[in-house]
Design an enzyme around this catalytic site. Sequence first.
Site, PDB file in Angstrom:
ATOM      1  CB  ALA A  66      -4.151 -13.460 -12.712  1.00 57.57           C
ATOM      2  CG  ASP A 198     -10.315 -13.995  -2.360  1.00 54.62           C
ATOM      3  OD1 ASP A 198     -11.341 -13.591  -1.783  1.00 54.62           O
ATOM      4  OD2 ASP A 198      -9.794 -13.893  -3.536  1.00 54.62           O
ATOM      5  CG  ASP A 215      -7.971 -16.660  -6.676  1.00 49.34           C
ATOM      6  OD1 ASP A 215      -6.763 -16.341  -6.765  1.00 49.34           O
ATOM      7  OD2 ASP A 215      -9.011 -15.997  -6.928  1.00 49.34           O
TER       8      ASP A 215
HETATM    9  N1  LIG Z   1      -6.634 -24.787 -12.727  1.00 47.55           N
HETATM   10  C1  LIG Z   1      -7.775 -24.066 -13.473  1.00 47.55           C
HETATM   11  N2  LIG Z   1      -8.305 -24.729 -14.478  1.00 47.55           N
HETATM   12  C2  LIG Z   1      -9.064 -24.097 -15.109  1.00 47.55           C
HETATM   13  N3  LIG Z   1     -10.007 -23.326 -14.962  1.00 47.55           N
HETATM   14  C3  LIG Z   1      -9.368 -22.451 -13.850  1.00 47.55           C
HETATM   15  C4  LIG Z   1      -8.120 -22.827 -13.254  1.00 47.55           C
HETATM   16  N4  LIG Z   1      -7.943 -21.798 -12.107  1.00 47.55           N
HETATM   17  C5  LIG Z   1      -8.668 -20.840 -12.377  1.00 47.55           C
HETATM   18  N5  LIG Z   1      -9.601 -20.966 -13.245  1.00 47.55           N
HETATM   19  C6  LIG Z   1     -10.654 -20.324 -14.029  1.00 47.55           C
HETATM   20  O1  LIG Z   1      -9.989 -18.882 -13.961  1.00 47.55           O
HETATM   21  C7  LIG Z   1     -10.980 -18.227 -12.933  1.00 47.55           C
HETATM   22  C8  LIG Z   1      -9.892 -16.967 -12.071  1.00 47.55           C
HETATM   23  O2  LIG Z   1      -8.905 -17.920 -11.576  1.00 47.55           O
HETATM   24  P1  LIG Z   1      -8.618 -17.299 -10.178  1.00 47.55           P
HETATM   25  O3  LIG Z   1      -7.411 -18.083  -9.622  1.00 47.55           O
HETATM   26  O4  LIG Z   1      -9.812 -17.449  -8.955  1.00 47.55           O
HETATM   27  O5  LIG Z   1      -7.917 -15.711 -10.221  1.00 47.55           O
HETATM   28  P2  LIG Z   1      -8.743 -14.411  -9.624  1.00 47.55           P
HETATM   29  O6  LIG Z   1      -7.425 -13.832  -9.029  1.00 47.55           O
HETATM   30  O7  LIG Z   1      -8.775 -13.634 -11.087  1.00 47.55           O
HETATM   31  O8  LIG Z   1      -9.774 -14.700  -9.164  1.00 47.55           O
HETATM   32  C9  LIG Z   1     -11.506 -19.108 -11.908  1.00 47.55           C
HETATM   33  O9  LIG Z   1     -12.792 -18.701 -11.458  1.00 47.55           O
HETATM   34  C10 LIG Z   1     -11.876 -20.393 -12.975  1.00 47.55           C
HETATM   35  O10 LIG Z   1     -13.157 -20.125 -13.516  1.00 47.55           O
HETATM   36 MG   LIG Z   2     -10.668 -16.149  -8.018  1.00 44.30          MG
END
Ligand SMILES: Nc1ncnc2c1ncn2[C@@H]1O[C@H](COP(=O)(O)OP(=O)(O)O)[C@@H](O)[C@H]1O
Ligand SMILES: [Mg+2]
Length: 265
Positions: A66, A198, A215
Amino acid sequence: MPEGDAEELAERASARARGGKRAKDSELFEVVEEVFDYPTLMALYKLLNAGVIGRMHGAVASGKEARIYWAEDPSGGDLAVKIFLTVASEFRRGRLIYMEGDPRFRRLRGDVRKLVELWCSKEFRNLKRALEAGVRVPRPIARRGNVLVMEFIGVPGVRGKPAPLLKDVELEDPEGAFRTLRSYIELLYRGAKLVHADLSEYNVMVRGGELILIDFGSAVDVGHPMALEFLRRDIRNIFSYFSRLGVDTGDPDEFYSELSASPAG
Ligand SMILES: Nc1ncnc2c1ncn2[C@@H]1O[C@H](COP(=O)(O)OP(=O)(O)O)[C@@H](O)[C@H]1O
Ligand SMILES: [Mg+2]
């Protein structure tokens, strides 16, 4: 202009569909190539039309499955837009060429998309359940196809900059943070009936004194056959991280046993 942006993206996508080539220096090109396939564009366009998204900005994070974009709602408030990749770029470049023309794999593209959309809707519903149970997560706002819109967790005063992850932060009060995360694991399990699956210092954001779990795509219902295994791993990850910081965490497996012994609490 939000509509302008969407139209431009749609134009570029259709140009791509017609085989048109675009300049590589454009950020949009990269975005269109890697993430915004036609159904993704349509999902974004609907979110624009529905008044959920006002404007898309650049990617703030990019993983295997993503990408996260900073966006604005129509009144200029911050949003995070998580776009699940329907075809991993490596996979597309490497294998798809061999599979696309093969009649046995004709349905592949659509099936992968369905799976990814399911994943996205699962993360959306998991976030809602976690929020309702009182766990601090980004507030889920909308979901269309493979696009999830949620609260942006940013650095106060710096627009579009995500708050740091737990792994990159020097905590003022590690003991307090540990207790908070332990209580979130418990709230998730007993209240939301979920296991994150996770959970680690990589999926916790820190803003001031606040800890925000992120996540939730892989989170499972406590009825999942592997839920307890995931729970034990989540607990061990968090306990060992804080133990390395010098916090007296107690025995993770003891906490696990207590928790798993009475899920209904
Ligand atoms: N709601 C949010 N607001 C700001 N940054 C976010 C948010 N959600 C995720 N991120 C940023 O995006 C990164 C990846 O999101 P994540 O949901 O952990 O996806 P992945 O499956 O790629 O790990 C996070 O480590 C964070 O830095
Ligand atoms: Mg993540």
